[in-house]
Design a protein around this motif. Structure first.
Motif, PDB file in Angstrom:
ATOM      1  N   LEU A   1      -4.647  -4.539  -9.334  1.00 27.24           N
ATOM      2  CA  LEU A   1      -3.395  -3.780  -9.342  1.00 27.24           C
ATOM      3  C   LEU A   1      -3.191  -3.007  -8.049  1.00 27.24           C
ATOM      4  O   LEU A   1      -2.084  -2.961  -7.499  1.00 27.24           O
ATOM      5  N   SER A   2      -4.257  -2.373  -7.549  1.00 29.11           N
ATOM      6  CA  SER A   2      -4.118  -1.578  -6.326  1.00 29.11           C
ATOM      7  C   SER A   2      -3.777  -2.479  -5.147  1.00 29.11           C
ATOM      8  O   SER A   2      -2.953  -2.112  -4.286  1.00 29.11           O
ATOM      9  N   ALA A   3      -4.394  -3.667  -5.099  1.00 29.34           N
ATOM     10  CA  ALA A   3      -4.053  -4.605  -4.028  1.00 29.34           C
ATOM     11  C   ALA A   3      -2.607  -5.066  -4.166  1.00 29.34           C
ATOM     12  O   ALA A   3      -1.848  -5.110  -3.177  1.00 29.34           O
ATOM     13  N   GLY A   4      -2.209  -5.414  -5.398  1.00 30.15           N
ATOM     14  CA  GLY A   4      -0.844  -5.862  -5.627  1.00 30.15           C
ATOM     15  C   GLY A   4       0.178  -4.777  -5.328  1.00 30.15           C
ATOM     16  O   GLY A   4       1.207  -5.030  -4.669  1.00 30.15           O
ATOM     17  N   LEU A   5      -0.071  -3.564  -5.806  1.00 26.20           N
ATOM     18  CA  LEU A   5       0.862  -2.459  -5.556  1.00 26.20           C
ATOM     19  C   LEU A   5       0.952  -2.143  -4.068  1.00 26.20           C
ATOM     20  O   LEU A   5       2.032  -1.814  -3.554  1.00 26.20           O
ATOM     21  N   SER A   6      -0.171  -2.236  -3.363  1.00 23.47           N
ATOM     22  CA  SER A   6      -0.169  -1.953  -1.929  1.00 23.47           C
ATOM     23  C   SER A   6       0.689  -2.955  -1.175  1.00 23.47           C
ATOM     24  O   SER A   6       1.481  -2.585  -0.294  1.00 23.47           O
ATOM     25  N   VAL A   7       0.531  -4.220  -1.532  1.00 28.15           N
ATOM     26  CA  VAL A   7       1.334  -5.249  -0.863  1.00 28.15           C
ATOM     27  C   VAL A   7       2.812  -5.058  -1.173  1.00 28.15           C
ATOM     28  O   VAL A   7       3.668  -5.101  -0.271  1.00 28.15           O
ATOM     29  N   ILE A   8       3.134  -4.816  -2.466  1.00 27.99           N
ATOM     30  CA  ILE A   8       4.536  -4.626  -2.856  1.00 27.99           C
ATOM     31  C   ILE A   8       5.131  -3.404  -2.157  1.00 27.99           C
ATOM     32  O   ILE A   8       6.263  -3.439  -1.670  1.00 27.99           O
ATOM     33  N   ALA A   9       4.344  -2.305  -2.113  1.00 33.13           N
ATOM     34  CA  ALA A   9       4.847  -1.074  -1.492  1.00 33.13           C
ATOM     35  C   ALA A   9       5.078  -1.244   0.001  1.00 33.13           C
ATOM     36  O   ALA A   9       5.894  -0.518   0.592  1.00 33.13           O
ATOM     37  N   SER A  10       4.383  -2.187   0.616  1.00 32.69           N
ATOM     38  CA  SER A  10       4.506  -2.350   2.069  1.00 32.69           C
ATOM     39  C   SER A  10       5.580  -3.351   2.468  1.00 32.69           C
ATOM     40  O   SER A  10       5.940  -3.444   3.646  1.00 32.69           O
ATOM     41  N   LEU A  11       6.090  -4.119   1.508  1.00 33.46           N
ATOM     42  CA  LEU A  11       7.009  -5.200   1.861  1.00 33.46           C
ATOM     43  C   LEU A  11       8.281  -4.695   2.530  1.00 33.46           C
ATOM     44  O   LEU A  11       8.712  -5.222   3.563  1.00 33.46           O
ATOM     45  N   LEU A  12       8.921  -3.659   1.930  1.00 31.24           N
ATOM     46  CA  LEU A  12      10.172  -3.165   2.515  1.00 31.24           C
ATOM     47  C   LEU A  12       9.937  -2.528   3.884  1.00 31.24           C
ATOM     48  O   LEU A  12      10.662  -2.850   4.837  1.00 31.24           O
ATOM     49  N   PRO A  13       8.941  -1.614   4.030  1.00 32.17           N
ATOM     50  CA  PRO A  13       8.693  -1.089   5.383  1.00 32.17           C
ATOM     51  C   PRO A  13       8.337  -2.195   6.376  1.00 32.17           C
ATOM     52  O   PRO A  13       8.773  -2.163   7.535  1.00 32.17           O
ATOM     53  N   ALA A  14       7.535  -3.183   5.941  1.00 39.12           N
ATOM     54  CA  ALA A  14       7.164  -4.272   6.844  1.00 39.12           C
ATOM     55  C   ALA A  14       8.405  -5.090   7.231  1.00 39.12           C
ATOM     56  O   ALA A  14       8.559  -5.512   8.388  1.00 39.12           O
ATOM     57  N   TYR A  15       9.295  -5.304   6.276  1.00 39.92           N
ATOM     58  CA  TYR A  15      10.533  -6.043   6.553  1.00 39.92           C
ATOM     59  C   TYR A  15      11.393  -5.289   7.564  1.00 39.92           C
ATOM     60  O   TYR A  15      11.934  -5.878   8.501  1.00 39.92           O
ATOM     61  N   ASN A  16      11.502  -3.969   7.365  1.00 43.62           N
ATOM     62  CA  ASN A  16      12.284  -3.168   8.307  1.00 43.62           C
ATOM     63  C   ASN A  16      11.684  -3.201   9.706  1.00 43.62           C
ATOM     64  O   ASN A  16      12.403  -3.242  10.713  1.00 43.62           O
ATOM     65  N   ALA A  17      10.349  -3.168   9.774  1.00 44.61           N
ATOM     66  CA  ALA A  17       9.683  -3.221  11.070  1.00 44.61           C
ATOM     67  C   ALA A  17       9.911  -4.568  11.749  1.00 44.61           C
ATOM     68  O   ALA A  17      10.157  -4.650  12.960  1.00 44.61           O
TER      69      ALA A  17
END
Length: 810
Positions: free
Chosen positions: A782-798
């Motif tokens: 879950l922590s790995a999955g949540l981390s990836v999901i939480a980073s998708l929008l900031p990573a997309y913006n970057a």
């Protein structure tokens, strides 16, 4: 813009910060709303519980105490009613039998016969719909049992009498009995009949339960001792009527019988609210820091044209206040709706009437304080620190730097990364950036670590509950226990049971109950004495596996020897190994010598005595009240089938069966009760995980803003969008894994403490602690999955940023 024209410049800026960056506003509002929602839901739930539970409980005129005994005549109820200190007393008859459910399977049912439904004075049953009172051959179903049985008003149920014959009863109405633990919680079903129907069920018109209420002058606050004293005198009255009393149940004045479990769940909800509020506050601090980081040049410009620090401070605090107001608008109605849903759910579990949705003014005031004052207090330091930047520092900020190893942690990280030189440069950059802002990293890790710790601790509590249950049921090494309505010859019981195919071993046991006396005197019977069940297995029994705490187990040659469990010691601390124990059972005082103490697990106060000696002492030599059976098959379905076959065979051979307990079915019922506890804990963990994911999303968004020019440099030297996005995804994943490791280390002591508290609150004794590595594994995923999901929008913006965007970044 026209809407903002009439505003002063500073307030136009506040409006712009709110409206122009909608995603950031949504993130901040959500972060505050989580805490406001949790606090409002919990406080509203508490107030509604207090209102509805007390109203339902008091309307039933609950018994101060209840006595359970062998069948007796109604005249004995009048003798108890005449005792000094007794205000009212009612008698009932309970018949424990099987009922055929809608699916055709047989279930356990508790039919209660009341002499006069119009003259109820204690534990009052109220009609909900249909006929009142029940007619001859009719049954009224308690509302918590209606859906579980799959019957409807106007239909019928088929019950099996203790003699093995089937009877059909017409369901003519639905009633509400607040004194019963609901079917959903205990797995037993309730029906109500009149005394005439008893005869159709092959039962005599006699009573076996007395409920009484004491006079108000007897009570001393919440103390149960005055009620116990009257209960002991009532016990003696029944014994004088030549009946055996099994149990005296005393209720704490003014409290629901499940008040301890309800308080425990409210406590768990309160912990949820406090943690959600704290983590939401950490998330807010990170988000306010992000705003200040993004607007550092704006702060410099405002100072350059004459703005004072106090003016800029008030501007950003007004922005935080606006976030709080928006959060209150979102969270207050949602909290009220959730509180109503929780109250209705709890009302179904604990069988009380829910009074409906309510949002008391005190709850709204608390939510307003949490939504506005707490965020302002939390934001004060980062805003004060952010607005302290000088004009020179502000205009020279390029969002790049701070990568050199300044402290010991930085040097350790750099040294570790040098040893990982084979990794790709973007991965090394992600790992280095993880520790770049240690204060922000600490807040993010704290949020995720707390969520992970609670999640893993919940699984450990679940495992501990199941381990405690396994220990309790392994204490007794049989698969089926059958209790009879009276004593029968042991040889006959053993012979009949052995005739049924599938039986591997049989042990008839003696049984009686009584009270532990302080002394061998008549006066001691009216003084402090406690309930105890006495089991009398054969000396060489293989169906009990006691855990000896002190002394020894029963051995051949023992006569008046007694082994007690720790629950007996808790109630009667004067009992010691080698000392005497006097137990009054019926009209006899039995004198024992205590030879051992065994551990108790979910069994109540039990004592063990040699079968031959005890059966002779109570003048039931060679007779038994129960039989324990080991099945030849270890399959649950086969054991259930054997239990039903044994019950039918014994009834067909004139052995009146009172109850059949199949160990694995009892285990499933208790596990269902435990699952209610773990569900509440799991809700807590999931909400905290959501807060943690929001916090990580905010952190990664800040990191993208701070590194805008760095992203431009990477673009200029040929980095692709995928490579830039991967830098932030790997960084978030690294934070998630660090939080998982920290949470796993903290989960062990937290789980041990939580298991202890849950055991004390729900079972009045600590749980057998068992740590769950399954929970650790699930939270890793879950922590790995949540981390990836939480980073998708900031990573997309970057990844979307071009060199032109970077050069124009302010």
């Amino acid at each position: 813009m026209a809407d903002r024209a009439h505003l002063a410049p500073r307030w136009r800026k506040v409006w712009a910060d709110l409206a122009d960056n909608k995603l950031r506003t949504l993130l901040v509002v959500l972060s505050i709303s989580v805490g406001v929602f949790a606090v409002g839901m919990i406080y509203s739930s508490y107030l509604m519980f207090e209102r509805d539970l007390d109203r339902s409980w008091r309307a039933a005129l609950p018994a101060s105490a209840t006595l359970y005994a062998d069948p007796f005549d109604e005249e004995l109820v009048a003798s108890i009613r005449s005792l000094r200190g007794v205000k009212e007393a009612d008698g009932r008859r309970n018949v424990d039998l099987r009922v055929r459910g809608a699916g055709g399977e047989w279930k356990q049912m508790f039919l209660t016969a009341i002499p006069d439904y119009h003259k109820q004075k204690v534990n009052v049953i109220r009609p909900q719909s249909g006929a009142w009172p029940p007619g001859d051959g009719d049954v009224l179903i308690e509302r918590s049992s209606l859906d579980a049985l799959g019957v409807t008003q106007g239909g019928s149920i088929t019950v099996e009498t203790p003699t093995g014959r089937s009877r059909t009863l017409k369901v003519t109405g639905v009633v509400y009995d607040p004194s019963q633990i609901p079917s959903m919680f205990i797995g037993r079903y309730y029906g109500y009949i009149n005394m005439d129907t008893l005869e159709k069920l092959d039962e005599p018109r006699r009573l076996d339960q007395v409920n009484f209420v004491v006079e108000p002058w007897v009570l001393k606050g919440k103390d149960t001792a005055p009620i116990e004293a009257i209960g002991r005198r009532a016990w003696t009255k029944l014994e004088q009527g030549d009946t055996t009393v099994f149990w005296l149940q005393v209720n704490k004045p003014g409290e629901h019988q499940l008040q301890g479990a309800i308080n425990a769940m409210l406590l768990l909800l309160a912990v949820l609210g406090a943690l959600s509020l704290c983590l939401g506050t950490f998330l807010l601090i990170n988000t306010v820091s992000a705003i200040l980081t993004q607007q550092v040049r704006q702060i410099g410009i405002m100072k350059a044209i004459g703005a004072r620090r106090e003016q800029i401070l008030s501007l950003y605090l007004a922005l935080v206040g606006a976030f709080g107001v928006l959060s209150l608008i979102v969270a207050a109605p949602l909290g009220a709706l959730a509180a109503d849903a929780v109250t209705r759910f709890m009302a179904g579990i604990f069988n009380f009437d829910s009074g409906g949705l309510e949002l008391p003014p005190r709850v709204l005031l608390l939510e307003a304080a949490v939504a506005i004052l707490v965020p302002l207090a939390a934001a004060l330091y980062p805003v004060w620190r952010g607005t302290g930047v000088t004009v020179r520092e502000a205009v020279s900020d390029y969002g790049i730097g701070g990568v050199e190893a300044r402290g010991r942690v930085d040097r350790w990280v750099d040294a570790a990364l040098q040893r990982l030189g084979k990794l790709k440069r973007p991965v090394l950059l992600s790992l280095r950036n993880t520790f770049r802002r240690k204060g922000r990293l600490a807040l993010t890790l704290l949020t995720l670590t707390v969520a992970g710790t609670v999640f893993m601790a919940v699984f450990a509590v679940r495992s501990s509950l199941y381990s405690t249950l396994d220990q309790a049921l392994e204490y007794f090494r049989y698969d089926i226990s059958i209790t009879f309505t009276q004593n029968y010859r042991s040889s006959r019981i053993e012979q009949e049971v052995a005739r049924v195919p599938g039986v591997k071993a049989v042990e008839p046991w003696g049984f009686t109950s009584g009270r532990i006396l302080k002394a061998d005197t008549r006066q001691a019977e009216d003084e402090a004495s406690k309930n105890v069940f006495i089991l009398a297995p054969p000396i060489d029994t293989k169906m009990v596996q006691p855990r000896i705490v002190k002394g020894r187990w029963l051995v051949p040659g023992d006569e008046s020897a007694l082994v007690v469990n720790t629950e007996v010691i808790k109630d009667a601390p004067g009992i010691v190994v080698g000392g005497p124990a006097i137990i009054k059972t019926g009209n006899r005082r039995l004198k024992f010598t205590v030879v051992g103490i065994v551990q108790s697990t979910m069994t109540g106060p039990l004592a063990y005595a040699p079968y031959d000696w005890l059966s002779g002492a109570i003048q039931e030599s060679g007779r038994s009240r129960s039989v324990q059976v080991v099945a030849a098959s270890s399959q649950p379905e086969d054991q259930s089938a054997l239990g039903r076959a044994l019950e039918e065979h014994l009834k067909n051979n004139s052995l009146r069966v009172q109850q059949v307990d199949i160990t694995w079915e009892a285990k499933q019922r208790i596990r269902a009760q435990f699952d209610i506890i773990t569900t509440f804990l799991l809700i807590m963990a999931v909400l905290l995980a959501v807060v943690g994911a929001l916090g990580l999303t905010g952190t990664m968004g800040i990191n993208v803003l701070e590194r805008t020019r760095e992203i431009g440099v990477m673009r200029a030297i040929g980095a692709s969008s995928l490579e830039i996005g991967r830098v932030f995804v790997v960084e978030a994943l690294c934070i998630g894994l660090i939080s998982w490791l920290a949470g796993a280390l903290l989960a062990l002591p937290v789980a041990a403490l939580l298991s202890y508290q849950v055991g004390v609150l729900f079972l009045q004794s600590p749980l057998a602690f068992s740590f769950s590595f399954l929970g650790v594994g699930i939270w890793l995923a879950l922590s790995a999955g949540l981390s990836v999901i939480a980073s998708l929008l900031p990573a997309y913006n970057a990844a979307r940023l071009s060199v032109r965007d970077v050069l124009s970044y302010e």
